[in-house]
Design a protein around this motif. Structure first.
Motif, PDB file in Angstrom:
ATOM      1  N   ARG A   7     -26.764 -37.358 -24.200  1.00  0.00           N
ATOM      2  CA  ARG A   7     -26.143 -37.443 -22.874  1.00  0.00           C
ATOM      3  C   ARG A   7     -24.882 -38.296 -22.975  1.00  0.00           C
ATOM      4  O   ARG A   7     -24.792 -39.194 -23.797  1.00  0.00           O
ATOM      5  N   THR A   8     -23.958 -38.023 -22.084  1.00  0.00           N
ATOM      6  CA  THR A   8     -22.733 -38.824 -21.980  1.00  0.00           C
ATOM      7  C   THR A   8     -22.519 -39.171 -20.524  1.00  0.00           C
ATOM      8  O   THR A   8     -22.635 -38.305 -19.653  1.00  0.00           O
ATOM      9  N   VAL A   9     -22.214 -40.432 -20.270  1.00  0.00           N
ATOM     10  CA  VAL A   9     -21.800 -40.845 -18.932  1.00  0.00           C
ATOM     11  C   VAL A   9     -20.424 -41.495 -19.068  1.00  0.00           C
ATOM     12  O   VAL A   9     -20.210 -42.353 -19.922  1.00  0.00           O
ATOM     13  N   VAL A  10     -19.489 -41.011 -18.261  1.00  0.00           N
ATOM     14  CA  VAL A  10     -18.137 -41.556 -18.220  1.00  0.00           C
ATOM     15  C   VAL A  10     -18.005 -42.305 -16.901  1.00  0.00           C
ATOM     16  O   VAL A  10     -18.265 -41.759 -15.831  1.00  0.00           O
ATOM     17  N   LEU A  11     -17.632 -43.560 -16.997  1.00  0.00           N
ATOM     18  CA  LEU A  11     -17.531 -44.438 -15.835  1.00  0.00           C
ATOM     19  C   LEU A  11     -16.054 -44.701 -15.571  1.00  0.00           C
ATOM     20  O   LEU A  11     -15.396 -45.407 -16.335  1.00  0.00           O
ATOM     21  N   LEU A  12     -15.519 -44.085 -14.522  1.00  0.00           N
ATOM     22  CA  LEU A  12     -14.099 -44.172 -14.189  1.00  0.00           C
ATOM     23  C   LEU A  12     -13.923 -45.014 -12.939  1.00  0.00           C
ATOM     24  O   LEU A  12     -14.443 -44.673 -11.874  1.00  0.00           O
ATOM     25  N   ARG A  13     -13.198 -46.103 -13.085  1.00  0.00           N
ATOM     26  CA  ARG A  13     -12.871 -46.921 -11.913  1.00  0.00           C
ATOM     27  C   ARG A  13     -11.690 -46.274 -11.197  1.00  0.00           C
ATOM     28  O   ARG A  13     -10.765 -45.753 -11.838  1.00  0.00           O
ATOM     29  N   HIS A  14     -11.706 -46.304  -9.869  1.00  0.00           N
ATOM     30  CA  HIS A  14     -10.591 -45.742  -9.106  1.00  0.00           C
ATOM     31  C   HIS A  14      -9.279 -46.393  -9.518  1.00  0.00           C
ATOM     32  O   HIS A  14      -9.248 -47.524 -10.011  1.00  0.00           O
ATOM     33  N   ALA A 122     -24.144 -52.988 -19.066  1.00  0.00           N
ATOM     34  CA  ALA A 122     -25.602 -52.922 -19.062  1.00  0.00           C
ATOM     35  C   ALA A 122     -26.123 -51.806 -19.954  1.00  0.00           C
ATOM     36  O   ALA A 122     -27.085 -51.997 -20.702  1.00  0.00           O
ATOM     37  N   LEU A 123     -25.505 -50.643 -19.887  1.00  0.00           N
ATOM     38  CA  LEU A 123     -25.993 -49.505 -20.667  1.00  0.00           C
ATOM     39  C   LEU A 123     -25.718 -49.650 -22.151  1.00  0.00           C
ATOM     40  O   LEU A 123     -26.484 -49.172 -22.982  1.00  0.00           O
ATOM     41  N   ALA A 124     -24.604 -50.293 -22.502  1.00  0.00           N
ATOM     42  CA  ALA A 124     -24.154 -50.338 -23.893  1.00  0.00           C
ATOM     43  C   ALA A 124     -24.919 -51.375 -24.712  1.00  0.00           C
ATOM     44  O   ALA A 124     -24.593 -52.555 -24.711  1.00  0.00           O
ATOM     45  N   GLY A 125     -25.933 -50.896 -25.436  1.00  0.00           N
ATOM     46  CA  GLY A 125     -26.643 -51.777 -26.360  1.00  0.00           C
ATOM     47  C   GLY A 125     -25.857 -51.977 -27.637  1.00  0.00           C
ATOM     48  O   GLY A 125     -26.067 -52.933 -28.375  1.00  0.00           O
ATOM     49  N   ALA A 144      -9.268 -47.346 -15.383  1.00  0.00           N
ATOM     50  CA  ALA A 144      -9.880 -47.418 -16.710  1.00  0.00           C
ATOM     51  C   ALA A 144     -11.167 -46.603 -16.718  1.00  0.00           C
ATOM     52  O   ALA A 144     -11.777 -46.362 -15.669  1.00  0.00           O
ATOM     53  N   PHE A 145     -11.580 -46.185 -17.922  1.00  0.00           N
ATOM     54  CA  PHE A 145     -12.883 -45.547 -18.034  1.00  0.00           C
ATOM     55  C   PHE A 145     -13.586 -45.966 -19.315  1.00  0.00           C
ATOM     56  O   PHE A 145     -12.961 -46.295 -20.315  1.00  0.00           O
ATOM     57  N   ALA A 146     -14.909 -45.966 -19.233  1.00  0.00           N
ATOM     58  CA  ALA A 146     -15.783 -46.241 -20.371  1.00  0.00           C
ATOM     59  C   ALA A 146     -16.637 -45.004 -20.604  1.00  0.00           C
ATOM     60  O   ALA A 146     -17.044 -44.331 -19.647  1.00  0.00           O
ATOM     61  N   VAL A 147     -16.905 -44.703 -21.874  1.00  0.00           N
ATOM     62  CA  VAL A 147     -17.749 -43.577 -22.240  1.00  0.00           C
ATOM     63  C   VAL A 147     -18.972 -44.139 -22.957  1.00  0.00           C
ATOM     64  O   VAL A 147     -18.840 -44.838 -23.967  1.00  0.00           O
ATOM     65  N   VAL A 148     -20.150 -43.837 -22.414  1.00  0.00           N
ATOM     66  CA  VAL A 148     -21.408 -44.311 -22.998  1.00  0.00           C
ATOM     67  C   VAL A 148     -22.267 -43.094 -23.314  1.00  0.00           C
ATOM     68  O   VAL A 148     -22.416 -42.196 -22.477  1.00  0.00           O
ATOM     69  N   THR A 149     -22.819 -43.060 -24.530  1.00  0.00           N
ATOM     70  CA  THR A 149     -23.706 -41.968 -24.924  1.00  0.00           C
ATOM     71  C   THR A 149     -25.107 -42.515 -25.143  1.00  0.00           C
ATOM     72  O   THR A 149     -25.287 -43.695 -25.494  1.00  0.00           O
ATOM     73  N   GLU A 158     -31.580 -47.132 -18.798  1.00  0.00           N
ATOM     74  CA  GLU A 158     -31.893 -48.547 -18.564  1.00  0.00           C
ATOM     75  C   GLU A 158     -30.986 -49.401 -19.431  1.00  0.00           C
ATOM     76  O   GLU A 158     -30.241 -48.898 -20.277  1.00  0.00           O
ATOM     77  N   HIS A 159     -31.064 -50.697 -19.250  1.00  0.00           N
ATOM     78  CA  HIS A 159     -30.236 -51.648 -19.996  1.00  0.00           C
ATOM     79  C   HIS A 159     -30.368 -51.399 -21.502  1.00  0.00           C
ATOM     80  O   HIS A 159     -31.470 -51.259 -22.021  1.00  0.00           O
ATOM     81  N   GLY A 160     -29.208 -51.355 -22.183  1.00  0.00           N
ATOM     82  CA  GLY A 160     -29.172 -51.291 -23.632  1.00  0.00           C
ATOM     83  C   GLY A 160     -29.487 -49.947 -24.254  1.00  0.00           C
ATOM     84  O   GLY A 160     -29.539 -49.829 -25.473  1.00  0.00           O
ATOM     85  N   VAL A 161     -29.676 -48.893 -23.459  1.00  0.00           N
ATOM     86  CA  VAL A 161     -30.094 -47.597 -23.989  1.00  0.00           C
ATOM     87  C   VAL A 161     -28.952 -46.847 -24.690  1.00  0.00           C
ATOM     88  O   VAL A 161     -29.194 -45.982 -25.511  1.00  0.00           O
ATOM     89  N   GLY A 162     -27.694 -47.206 -24.405  1.00  0.00           N
ATOM     90  CA  GLY A 162     -26.577 -46.403 -24.885  1.00  0.00           C
ATOM     91  C   GLY A 162     -25.663 -47.077 -25.880  1.00  0.00           C
ATOM     92  O   GLY A 162     -25.848 -48.225 -26.269  1.00  0.00           O
ATOM     93  N   ARG A 163     -24.672 -46.297 -26.264  1.00  0.00           N
ATOM     94  CA  ARG A 163     -23.625 -46.759 -27.175  1.00  0.00           C
ATOM     95  C   ARG A 163     -22.281 -46.532 -26.483  1.00  0.00           C
ATOM     96  O   ARG A 163     -21.978 -45.414 -26.067  1.00  0.00           O
ATOM     97  N   LEU A 164     -21.491 -47.594 -26.359  1.00  0.00           N
ATOM     98  CA  LEU A 164     -20.144 -47.496 -25.802  1.00  0.00           C
ATOM     99  C   LEU A 164     -19.262 -46.868 -26.881  1.00  0.00           C
ATOM    100  O   LEU A 164     -19.008 -47.484 -27.913  1.00  0.00           O
ATOM    101  N   THR A 165     -18.848 -45.617 -26.657  1.00  0.00           N
ATOM    102  CA  THR A 165     -18.069 -44.920 -27.682  1.00  0.00           C
ATOM    103  C   THR A 165     -16.570 -44.978 -27.426  1.00  0.00           C
ATOM    104  O   THR A 165     -15.789 -44.722 -28.339  1.00  0.00           O
TER     105      THR A 165
END
Length: 173
Positions: A7-14, A122-125, A144-149, A158-165
């Motif tokens: 899964r990928t979640v992209v977090l884009l701030r306005h 939080a997601l990026a372990g 700005a945006f962050a990509v977490v897989t 949950e906390h720490g489940v992903g990797r900030l790519t």
């Protein structure tokens, strides 16, 4: 997709908002924001990020950011305007992510700080290269945006489940 699919979640701030005499929810983008939002969209496209679903806050500045960014993508994904993203806490954001259907492999969230920064951290372990250090040192600026897989069902977010790519800002040196 299976529940164990990546899964990928992209977090884009306005993008940068203006401060006219209107309620906060109705604040439009500033001139700089109208320049930065398309830059974010172009970078998403250049990085090959093609979300299956977009959740966008109902605030004027997030809707305008997404409209300008989406115009730069090769294909416009399904977009849901979600009231609960406005002024959402970390816990509320994680709960919203966990509601994502498992057929969605890539989710883009357009929302506000401090929530976007908090959920990315939080997601990026773990993190690739210097993405985490740059995000922690420079904060999470507008547009700005962050990509977490991560792997697994959205229900397991949950906390720490992903990797900030990746972590991108429109005015990087």
């Amino acid at each position: 997709m299976t529940v164990d699919s990546p899964r990928t979640v992209v977090l884009l701030r306005h993008a940068k908002a203006d401060w006219p005499s209107v309620p906060d929810h109705e604040r439009p983008l500033a001139d700089r924001g109208r320049l930065d939002a398309p830059m974010a969209g172009r970078r998403l496209a250049d990085d090959g990020i093609a979300p299956d679903l977009v959740l966008c806050s109902t605030a004027a500045r997030t809707r305008e950011t997404w409209k300008l960014a989406a115009h730069e993508l090769p294909h416009r994904p399904r977009t849901v305007y979600e009231e609960r993203l406005y002024d959402a806490s970390l816990g509320e954001l994680l709960a919203l992510l966990s509601e994502t259907p498992d057929e969605v492999g890539s989710l883009l969230v357009v929302a506000h700080n401090p929530g976007m920064h908090a959920v990315a951290e939080a997601l990026a372990g773990s993190a690739d290269s210097d993405a985490m250090a740059r995000m922690k040192s420079g904060g999470f600026p507008t547009a700005a945006f962050a990509v977490v897989t991560f792997s697994g069902s959205w229900k397991t977010v949950e906390h720490g489940v992903g990797r900030l790519t990746a972590f991108w800002t429109p005015h990087e040196a």
